[in-house]
Write a protein that holds these residues in place. Structure first.
Motif, PDB file in Angstrom:
ATOM      1  N   MET A 187       0.896  -1.231   0.006  1.00 32.18           N
ATOM      2  CA  MET A 187       0.127   0.080   0.102  1.00 32.18           C
ATOM      3  C   MET A 187       0.780   1.139   0.211  1.00 32.18           C
ATOM      4  O   MET A 187       1.801   1.300   0.937  1.00 32.18           O
ATOM      5  N   ARG A 188       0.853   2.015  -0.906  1.00 26.84           N
ATOM      6  CA  ARG A 188       1.360   3.579  -0.877  1.00 26.84           C
ATOM      7  C   ARG A 188       0.526   4.474  -1.380  1.00 26.84           C
ATOM      8  O   ARG A 188      -0.286   4.317  -2.389  1.00 26.84           O
ATOM      9  N   GLY A 189       0.460   5.524  -0.630  1.00 29.11           N
ATOM     10  CA  GLY A 189      -0.370   6.577  -0.990  1.00 29.11           C
ATOM     11  C   GLY A 189      -1.830   6.331  -0.811  1.00 29.11           C
ATOM     12  O   GLY A 189      -2.642   7.030  -1.452  1.00 29.11           O
ATOM     13  N   GLY A 190      -2.281   5.420  -0.118  1.00 33.47           N
ATOM     14  CA  GLY A 190      -3.667   4.986   0.037  1.00 33.47           C
ATOM     15  C   GLY A 190      -4.042   4.049  -1.147  1.00 33.47           C
ATOM     16  O   GLY A 190      -5.310   3.526  -1.200  1.00 33.47           O
ATOM     17  N   MET A 191      -3.360   3.554  -1.957  1.00 31.57           N
ATOM     18  CA  MET A 191      -3.403   2.597  -2.912  1.00 31.57           C
ATOM     19  C   MET A 191      -2.761   1.339  -2.987  1.00 31.57           C
ATOM     20  O   MET A 191      -1.628   1.451  -2.599  1.00 31.57           O
ATOM     21  N   THR A 192      -3.644   0.200  -3.370  1.00 33.49           N
ATOM     22  CA  THR A 192      -3.075  -1.157  -3.612  1.00 33.49           C
ATOM     23  C   THR A 192      -2.121  -0.873  -4.771  1.00 33.49           C
ATOM     24  O   THR A 192      -2.269  -0.196  -5.691  1.00 33.49           O
ATOM     25  N   PRO A 193      -1.194  -2.067  -5.035  1.00 26.92           N
ATOM     26  CA  PRO A 193      -0.623  -2.231  -6.443  1.00 26.92           C
ATOM     27  C   PRO A 193      -1.355  -2.267  -7.417  1.00 26.92           C
ATOM     28  O   PRO A 193      -1.175  -1.549  -8.483  1.00 26.92           O
ATOM     29  N   LYS A 194      -2.602  -2.932  -7.371  1.00 23.28           N
ATOM     30  CA  LYS A 194      -3.595  -2.967  -8.586  1.00 23.28           C
ATOM     31  C   LYS A 194      -4.074  -1.637  -8.896  1.00 23.28           C
ATOM     32  O   LYS A 194      -4.216  -1.657  -9.983  1.00 23.28           O
ATOM     33  N   GLU A 195      -4.470  -1.000  -8.051  1.00 23.93           N
ATOM     34  CA  GLU A 195      -5.054   0.501  -7.888  1.00 23.93           C
ATOM     35  C   GLU A 195      -3.857   1.288  -8.729  1.00 23.93           C
ATOM     36  O   GLU A 195      -4.263   2.168  -9.592  1.00 23.93           O
TER      37      GLU A 195
END
Length: 114
Positions: free
Chosen positions: A82-90
């Motif tokens: 999770m980075r910056g509130g987003m998952t890798p897929k997002e």
């Protein structure tokens, strides 16, 4: 009293050195918890806890900007956590070029606009 030289270099109002590009990481809330929380594994991975932490983080935007810069053009498989509130897929989905999914008009078709 002497007049200032024509070659005087302007200085910022304070004497702080410029901050490194990743100085924002010092303010990140993820530094205060187990890093493993941000790397859940498996198909049913639970992203709720890291998402809540990111949502409250004062540097969430800077974190996401850094992730998107670092990962631009990379495959989904090469992204993690999770980075910056987003998952890798997002993040991967956001990085993909937009595609117009509407079918192309058939030859000779006319618009029904008045």
């Amino acid at each position: 009293m002497t007049a200032p030289s024509a070659y005087t270099v302007a200085r910022p109002s304070d004497d702080r050195q410029s901050e490194p590009a990743n100085a924002w990481q010092e303010e990140a809330l993820c530094r205060e918890v187990d890093p493993e929380l941000f790397f859940p594994e498996g198909t049913g991975a639970d992203w709720r806890t890291p998402r809540r932490i990111c949502a409250a983080c004062p540097v969430k935007g800077k974190c996401l900007d850094a992730a998107m810069r670092e990962e631009t053009g990379q495959s989904l498989a090469s992204r993690a956590g999770m980075r910056g509130g987003m998952t890798p897929k997002e993040r991967w989905t956001t990085d993909q070029p937009s595609r117009d999914t509407r079918p192309a008009p058939s030859p000779g078709a006319h618009s029904s606009s008045p």
